[in-house]
Each structure stands twice: as C-alpha cells, then as structure tokens.
Motif scaffolding. Structure first.
Motif, PDB file in Angstrom:
ATOM      1  N   TYR A 157       0.821  -1.204   0.000  1.00 39.67           N
ATOM      2  CA  TYR A 157       0.000   0.000   0.000  1.00 39.67           C
ATOM      3  C   TYR A 157       0.855   1.253   0.000  1.00 39.67           C
ATOM      4  O   TYR A 157       0.503   2.272  -0.599  1.00 39.67           O
ATOM      5  N   GLY A 158       2.010   1.185   0.648  1.00 40.66           N
ATOM      6  CA  GLY A 158       2.872   2.347   0.754  1.00 40.66           C
ATOM      7  C   GLY A 158       3.273   2.924  -0.585  1.00 40.66           C
ATOM      8  O   GLY A 158       3.422   4.141  -0.724  1.00 40.66           O
ATOM      9  N   PHE A 159       3.437   2.063  -1.592  1.00 38.08           N
ATOM     10  CA  PHE A 159       3.862   2.525  -2.909  1.00 38.08           C
ATOM     11  C   PHE A 159       2.836   3.476  -3.508  1.00 38.08           C
ATOM     12  O   PHE A 159       3.162   4.593  -3.922  1.00 38.08           O
ATOM     13  N   VAL A 160       1.578   3.053  -3.557  1.00 38.47           N
ATOM     14  CA  VAL A 160       0.549   3.892  -4.173  1.00 38.47           C
ATOM     15  C   VAL A 160       0.188   5.070  -3.271  1.00 38.47           C
ATOM     16  O   VAL A 160      -0.106   6.164  -3.754  1.00 38.47           O
ATOM     17  N   ARG A 161       0.252   4.872  -1.951  1.00 41.83           N
ATOM     18  CA  ARG A 161      -0.023   5.992  -1.035  1.00 41.83           C
ATOM     19  C   ARG A 161       0.990   7.114  -1.253  1.00 41.83           C
ATOM     20  O   ARG A 161       0.630   8.286  -1.311  1.00 41.83           O
ATOM     21  N   ASP A 162       2.266   6.746  -1.391  1.00 46.61           N
ATOM     22  CA  ASP A 162       3.292   7.770  -1.583  1.00 46.61           C
ATOM     23  C   ASP A 162       3.162   8.435  -2.952  1.00 46.61           C
ATOM     24  O   ASP A 162       3.425   9.632  -3.094  1.00 46.61           O
ATOM     25  N   PHE A 163       2.748   7.658  -3.946  1.00 42.89           N
ATOM     26  CA  PHE A 163       2.538   8.227  -5.285  1.00 42.89           C
ATOM     27  C   PHE A 163       1.420   9.268  -5.243  1.00 42.89           C
ATOM     28  O   PHE A 163       1.586  10.405  -5.692  1.00 42.89           O
ATOM     29  N   VAL A 164       0.291   8.877  -4.691  1.00 46.90           N
ATOM     30  CA  VAL A 164      -0.839   9.808  -4.586  1.00 46.90           C
ATOM     31  C   VAL A 164      -0.463  10.992  -3.702  1.00 46.90           C
ATOM     32  O   VAL A 164      -0.818  12.146  -3.996  1.00 46.90           O
ATOM     33  N   GLY A 165       0.280  10.733  -2.637  1.00 47.74           N
ATOM     34  CA  GLY A 165       0.675  11.804  -1.735  1.00 47.74           C
ATOM     35  C   GLY A 165       1.513  12.872  -2.420  1.00 47.74           C
ATOM     36  O   GLY A 165       1.325  14.074  -2.180  1.00 47.74           O
ATOM     37  N   GLU A 201     -10.376  -2.647  -1.996  1.00 47.86           N
ATOM     38  CA  GLU A 201     -10.167  -2.221  -0.617  1.00 47.86           C
ATOM     39  C   GLU A 201      -8.970  -1.277  -0.498  1.00 47.86           C
ATOM     40  O   GLU A 201      -8.947  -0.384   0.351  1.00 47.86           O
ATOM     41  N   MET A 202      -7.962  -1.454  -1.370  1.00 49.77           N
ATOM     42  CA  MET A 202      -6.812  -0.560  -1.319  1.00 49.77           C
ATOM     43  C   MET A 202      -7.177   0.820  -1.868  1.00 49.77           C
ATOM     44  O   MET A 202      -6.729   1.847  -1.356  1.00 49.77           O
ATOM     45  N   ALA A 203      -8.011   0.845  -2.908  1.00 44.90           N
ATOM     46  CA  ALA A 203      -8.497   2.132  -3.417  1.00 44.90           C
ATOM     47  C   ALA A 203      -9.310   2.842  -2.338  1.00 44.90           C
ATOM     48  O   ALA A 203      -9.240   4.073  -2.194  1.00 44.90           O
ATOM     49  N   ALA A 204     -10.072   2.082  -1.560  1.00 46.29           N
ATOM     50  CA  ALA A 204     -10.851   2.671  -0.476  1.00 46.29           C
ATOM     51  C   ALA A 204      -9.949   3.255   0.605  1.00 46.29           C
ATOM     52  O   ALA A 204     -10.275   4.281   1.220  1.00 46.29           O
ATOM     53  N   ARG A 205      -8.795   2.638   0.834  1.00 46.84           N
ATOM     54  CA  ARG A 205      -7.842   3.176   1.810  1.00 46.84           C
ATOM     55  C   ARG A 205      -7.310   4.538   1.349  1.00 46.84           C
ATOM     56  O   ARG A 205      -7.117   5.442   2.154  1.00 46.84           O
ATOM     57  N   PRO A 211      -8.969  12.515   2.432  1.00 46.77           N
ATOM     58  CA  PRO A 211     -10.409  12.815   2.455  1.00 46.77           C
ATOM     59  C   PRO A 211     -10.810  14.075   1.705  1.00 46.77           C
ATOM     60  O   PRO A 211     -11.985  14.241   1.387  1.00 46.77           O
ATOM     61  N   ASP A 212      -9.845  14.961   1.401  1.00 44.50           N
ATOM     62  CA  ASP A 212     -10.203  16.173   0.668  1.00 44.50           C
ATOM     63  C   ASP A 212     -10.098  15.983  -0.840  1.00 44.50           C
ATOM     64  O   ASP A 212     -10.242  16.938  -1.603  1.00 44.50           O
ATOM     65  N   SER A 213      -9.858  14.748  -1.269  1.00 47.94           N
ATOM     66  CA  SER A 213      -9.728  14.452  -2.705  1.00 47.94           C
ATOM     67  C   SER A 213     -10.880  13.570  -3.164  1.00 47.94           C
ATOM     68  O   SER A 213     -11.593  12.970  -2.351  1.00 47.94           O
ATOM     69  N   ARG A 214     -11.041  13.513  -4.473  1.00 48.18           N
ATOM     70  CA  ARG A 214     -12.070  12.648  -5.059  1.00 48.18           C
ATOM     71  C   ARG A 214     -11.392  11.443  -5.698  1.00 48.18           C
ATOM     72  O   ARG A 214     -10.369  11.585  -6.365  1.00 48.18           O
ATOM     73  N   PHE A 215     -12.006  10.284  -5.483  1.00 48.96           N
ATOM     74  CA  PHE A 215     -11.469   9.050  -6.035  1.00 48.96           C
ATOM     75  C   PHE A 215     -12.536   8.361  -6.874  1.00 48.96           C
ATOM     76  O   PHE A 215     -13.638   8.081  -6.396  1.00 48.96           O
ATOM     77  N   VAL A 216     -12.196   8.127  -8.121  1.00 47.55           N
ATOM     78  CA  VAL A 216     -13.079   7.445  -9.077  1.00 47.55           C
ATOM     79  C   VAL A 216     -12.520   6.044  -9.274  1.00 47.55           C
ATOM     80  O   VAL A 216     -11.334   5.873  -9.592  1.00 47.55           O
ATOM     81  N   LEU A 217     -13.357   5.039  -9.088  1.00 49.35           N
ATOM     82  CA  LEU A 217     -12.912   3.649  -9.158  1.00 49.35           C
ATOM     83  C   LEU A 217     -13.077   3.096 -10.564  1.00 49.35           C
ATOM     84  O   LEU A 217     -14.125   3.245 -11.194  1.00 49.35           O
ATOM     85  N   ASN A 218     -12.041   2.428 -11.051  1.00 51.02           N
ATOM     86  CA  ASN A 218     -12.028   1.817 -12.377  1.00 51.02           C
ATOM     87  C   ASN A 218     -11.519   0.380 -12.253  1.00 51.02           C
ATOM     88  O   ASN A 218     -10.702   0.081 -11.396  1.00 51.02           O
ATOM     89  N   GLY A 219     -12.033  -0.490 -13.111  1.00 49.56           N
ATOM     90  CA  GLY A 219     -11.552  -1.864 -13.146  1.00 49.56           C
ATOM     91  C   GLY A 219     -12.614  -2.871 -12.742  1.00 49.56           C
ATOM     92  O   GLY A 219     -13.113  -2.840 -11.617  1.00 49.56           O
ATOM     93  N   GLY A 220     -12.972  -3.759 -13.681  1.00 51.31           N
ATOM     94  CA  GLY A 220     -13.879  -4.852 -13.378  1.00 51.31           C
ATOM     95  C   GLY A 220     -15.322  -4.465 -13.153  1.00 51.31           C
ATOM     96  O   GLY A 220     -16.104  -5.268 -12.634  1.00 51.31           O
ATOM     97  N   ILE A 221     -15.723  -3.279 -13.532  1.00 52.47           N
ATOM     98  CA  ILE A 221     -17.097  -2.825 -13.319  1.00 52.47           C
ATOM     99  C   ILE A 221     -17.876  -3.040 -14.610  1.00 52.47           C
ATOM    100  O   ILE A 221     -17.633  -2.367 -15.610  1.00 52.47           O
ATOM    101  N   THR A 222     -18.794  -3.978 -14.585  1.00 50.02           N
ATOM    102  CA  THR A 222     -19.524  -4.339 -15.801  1.00 50.02           C
ATOM    103  C   THR A 222     -21.031  -4.200 -15.677  1.00 50.02           C
ATOM    104  O   THR A 222     -21.723  -4.097 -16.688  1.00 50.02           O
ATOM    105  N   LEU A 223     -21.555  -4.205 -14.465  1.00 55.53           N
ATOM    106  CA  LEU A 223     -22.999  -4.172 -14.251  1.00 55.53           C
ATOM    107  C   LEU A 223     -23.415  -2.878 -13.577  1.00 55.53           C
ATOM    108  O   LEU A 223     -22.726  -2.372 -12.672  1.00 55.53           O
TER     109      LEU A 223
END
Length: 337
Positions: A157-165, A201-205, A211-223
């Motif tokens: 998780y640290g890798f993507v957290r630091d990237f987003v940070g 769950e990692m995207a949710a973390r 919390p002051d940012s917006r997160f749009v989820l992508n991947g595996g959403i078909t329905l």
C-alpha cells in the motif's frame, strides 16, 4: 453572482460530476463513440483516447482535438512525461474547450513504456508531480491523474499511497484509480485488464487517507447495479470495456444515479445517430466508423444478432447510407414483436 468554491479543489473541480465516467480507450473512444455514449448517458463524463504530447505538438491538432459540443462534459487524456510539453498540450486542450485534462499513469503497453510514460511513471512520483504542477499552472480546468495501484507484483500500500501523496502535495485532487497493478513485462494490455487481481479495498484506503480528494474507481465494473453500489464508497465509477461491449449499461446506470433526468428512448437514439451519421458521412467519414460503438447495444434482445451483423457487414455499409441504421432498427423491432 458570487460563487462559493471549495478551496481544496482546483477551479472548476468543486462542482464537477465524476459519478459516471467512460474510460479513455485507444481505438475506441473517438468522437463518434463519445457522441453515441452521450445520447445514452446525458450526464456521464466522457474521456478521449490517450493522445500523446508528440501527436499534438508535431501533428494535426484539429484531427486529434476536434469534438462535438454535445459530448461535454468531455476530458482530454494526455500521454507524456515532460512537464513543459504536457503544459503546452493542456493549454491546447483548454483552448479547444475540454472540461478536464487527465494524465495517463496507467497504460502498461510496451509502446507507451518505450516513450517513458503511462504506468511506468508511477515509479517517478516527483516527475509526475512536476508534470501535474506544470499543467495546473497552464490551465484553469481540473487536472486529474489516472493510475494503477502498483507496478509488477509489488502490492504494498505504501507505494501507491506515496505516489498519490506526491501528487496531492502538487495540488491534484481528483484521482482515477484502476484498482489493479500494472505488470510491465510479460502481460499484454488485455491481460493487464484481467489478470492482476482487483483490490478495491486498497483504493478505499486511499480515499480514507486523502479525504479532501475525489477518487473514481475503475476496473472490473460491468454491471449497473454493481456500479451503483460502489458509489456508496467512492466519488465516481469509470466503466471501460463494458461501455463498449454492452453500452446499454450506461443508460441503466444513468437512470439509477439521476432518476429525474429524462433518457432518450432507443428509437430516439437511433434517429439521432442516423442524423449524426448523415452529417459525418457528408464530411467524408465512413459509415462503418460511426456505427462501430452501436454494435453491442442491442445485446440480449431478440434480433440482436441480425442488428450486429447488419451494422458490421462491409457490403451493407459500403454504400455509406445512414438509413442502414434505421433499417437495422426496424428489423430488430419486427423480431421483438
């Protein structure tokens, strides 16, 4: 009139709507596809195919950037890794009327890797932060980033957290998260959309930690139902191949998210696409290009096979007669009776 703007969001982002998005897809989401998707989903946020900085700075700008006013809100996705070049291209995008500039940090293809951009940029968060800052300084529309959760088989998780940070410090407040890793060696782009496991769950973390940012989820959403459920935890969902293979899902999700918005009936969509095709054919656009996004639209209905066969038959389309769309619809209607 005074407008209150959330200071945590760049100009134009506080009141924008990312709930329903259609992913940027190379060789798919051209302006004809986006026009069709707009008819199905009046409020969806549509994205261009990824356009490289080189294509804009050294190619035919109008060919790459022209779009129909009806497509808005529409976002321009850029591919590149040089801050000044990205700033110039972002400026062009705003001048052309795009509502958002998005930086691709998720594409794993070998061609993109050779250009040192796409998913491999996740290994260089400081450079991406410089790119974001340069684009933000050049435009007033939101600058957003589409990225993966990690590279290769590192699932920390640290890798993507630091990237987003790093991007958050640079001022980015909208992140589109493809909730898989990108495997840079050994997997094709298609395999990268299917084999690395989804980790919502990692995207949710990330959303919890920023919390002051917006997160749009992508991947595996078909329905549509699944997408609507995910909106309880995210600021938006982005549909990719589902919007191409089964575009009716966009209408379903739009109806769930905005029940008060009147959607066009299928027959009205057919008429609108016929009129649009007539205008485009008159400009020299082959009919087959215009109707491509419609092929999977009638999936599951009686007569769907005939619909698809008609709109993909080179002999039928060779005459470039837009009335073929109406004829295919009439044939499907007869089969439905």
């Amino acid at each position: 009139m005074n407008v209150l703007v959330n200071p945590d969001f760049p100009t134009g982002a506080s009141d924008a709507d990312w709930r329903v998005c259609v992913a940027p897809m190379i060789d798919v989401t051209d302006r004809h596809c986006r026009y069709f998707h707009r008819l199905l989903a009046p409020k969806a946020r549509l994205y261009t195919e990824m356009i490289t900085t080189g294509a804009l700075l050294h190619g035919d700008v109008a060919r790459h950037l022209d779009f129909n006013d009806e497509e808005q809100p529409v976002a321009l996705q850029l591919g590149g890794c040089e801050p000044f070049a990205l700033a110039d291209c972002a400026r062009l995008g705003q001048q052309w009327g795009y509502d958002e500039i998005n930086l691709n940090c998720g594409c794993p293809s070998e061609r993109v890797q050779k250009g040192a951009f796409g998913a491999c940029l996740m290994a260089e968060p400081a450079l991406v932060a410089d790119c974001v800052k340069a684009m933000q300084d050049a435009v007033s529309v939101p600058v957003t980033v589409k990225h993966r959760l990690g590279l290769d088989y590192d699932e920390s998780y640290g890798f993507v957290r630091d990237f987003v940070g790093a991007l958050h410090i640079a001022g980015c407040r909208v992140f589109i998260v493809h909730a898989r890793n990108a495997v840079l060696k050994g997997l094709s782009p298609k395999d990268n959309r299917q084999i690395p496991p989804l980790r919502y769950e990692m995207a949710a973390r990330l959303k919890a930690d920023f919390p002051d940012s917006r997160f749009v989820l992508n991947g595996g959403i078909t329905l549509a139902g699944h997408a609507r459920e995910l909106l309880d935890g995210f600021d938006g969902v982005m549909l990719g191949r589902a919007a191409w293979h089964t575009p009716g899902v966009l209408s379903e999700l739009s109806r769930m998210c905005d029940p008060d918005v009147v959607l066009l009936e299928p027959g009205q969509v057919v008429h609108a696409m016929t009129d649009y095709a007539a205008r485009e054919v008159a400009k020299g656009v082959p009919l087959r290009i215009v109707v491509r996004p419609m092929l999977g639209w009638m999936g599951g209905r009686p007569g769907a096979r005939h619909w698809r066969r008609t709109l993909s038959d080179p002999k039928v389309l060779g005459g470039n007669d837009p009335q073929v769309i109406e004829q295919a619809w009439e044939a499907l209607a007869r089969n439905s009776d």
